[in-house]
Each structure stands twice: as C-alpha cells, then as structure tokens.
Write an enzyme that holds these catalytic residues in place. Sequence first.
Site, PDB file in Angstrom:
ATOM      1  N   GLY A   1       0.803  -1.324   0.094  1.00 39.75           N
ATOM      2  CA  GLY A   1      -0.130  -0.027   0.094  1.00 39.75           C
ATOM      3  C   GLY A   1       0.736   1.207   0.034  1.00 39.75           C
TER       4      GLY A   1
ATOM      5  NE  ARG B   1      -3.431  12.060  -8.863  1.00 43.95           N
ATOM      6  CZ  ARG B   1      -3.604  11.780 -10.217  1.00 43.95           C
ATOM      7  NH1 ARG B   1      -2.950  10.881 -10.657  1.00 43.95           N
ATOM      8  NH2 ARG B   1      -4.265  12.490 -10.792  1.00 43.95           N
TER       9      ARG B   1
END
Length: 246
Positions: free
Chosen positions: A26, A49
Amino acid sequence: MGKESISASIALNEGTSIAKVVLMPGDPLRAKRIAEKYLENPVCFNNVRNMLGYTGTYNGREVSVMGHGMGIPSIGIYSTELYEQFDVDAIIRIGSTGSLQPNVKLGDVVVAMGSSSNSSYGDIYGLPGTFAPVASYELLKACMDAAEKLDVHPHVGQVYSSDQFYYPKANADLPQRLTDLGMLAVEMESAGLYWTAQGCHKKALAMFTVSDSLLTHEAMTAEERQNSFDTMMRLGLETAWTVAGE
C-alpha cells in the site's frame, strides 16, 4: 514492458519499463524500500502523485514493485492501469492484516484464497447476486510451492476486505461475526484487486503479515513489523520469480 502512457495515474519515466509481474504494497515508501533491499539494479518508473514504482531483477528475472494506496478504489485504479495499459500479467499484493482467528498469530503469513467484502465495487460488473472474488490458481499454486521451498507455513483461506478502517459502535460485533464465519483476517484491498484481475482476465494474489489481532488487541511494534515483513517478502518474491519465468 514499456509503452506510451495514456493513464491517469502512471506515467513511465524516460527509458523505464514495467515488468510482467508487479508486487504491490500500500505504502509507496515501502515500495521504495522493497526495491532497494530486494531487487537488483532497481530503476524508478513512476512518481506521479508520489506513488512510486520500481523495476529491477530478482535472481535474474524482471520484477516490478509499486504502491497502490489505501482502499479498494485506489488499488482498483492502479491495478486496472497496470493490467490494461501496461500489459502486466500478474499482481501480488503484499501488506499487513489484522487477525480474526486465535491460531493466526502476530507475525504469521496469511494468503487470501478468497476475499469477502462490504464494498459495492464489484457491482459494476452487473452480475445478478454476488461476484465472489478469488485469487488466481496459478499464483496460489506458485505461492504454495515457494512456501514449501522456503519452509514457510502460511494460513490459506478467506479474508475480509473492508471499506471502513474505523467502525461505529453499532458494528462493534463485526469482528466476532467474521471470526464465526471462518475469516482469517481483515484488510482493505484484496477483494478489489481480485475483482479487477478477473474483469481484466489477468492474475492476482494477496498475502499479508499479521500485524495485530482484532481478538486479543495485541499489536506489533514498528521494529517487529519490519523484521517479520521479510518472511512475506521472500514468499512474494519467490512467487513472482516463478510466474515471471512462465
């Protein structure tokens, strides 16, 4: 493989490529640490990002590692783009999980054969009833073969992918209900990955290190998490190595 990016979230840095098999934690900073610790000659292929992705080799075979963020919508975006726009064949999610069974201890490895969920993400496929997301058998078999080779003994079965990390008091009994149904552990992404893989006709597997228990409320320290993570990583990398050679 390298190709012109038309994706919203992944843009290949010049001269880089993505392997056919991608490991996905993650946390993008964990992806960076994995690449630097386990891969040979890792090169960053994406930093859009700050969702870092790297490609290198593991025992001579090309493997990529990239973060997927938190929750099913996030992993759904990244896995779809990897599968459909960058021709990735297989994604292996690696992460932490909370135990739901007394025999699933801190530091143990859990492999998700199937993933139940309270998410409506799978409704988009339009099946009457429930679209039950499961792992790729090829990846699951490769994982079990690698576990035998490494003398690792993972718990294999069904996990629960939750859209919520914090539950209201009205749902305080949910962990016990999941325990009663035989769920091994709870996390937040594997069902979305499995739905996406099946929809894209690709392969997926999720494996986890148990970092805490929803039954006993025990939890690992940061140092314990880092040390126990290695067993799962070796299992994930050996699985990826096998699939990359097919």
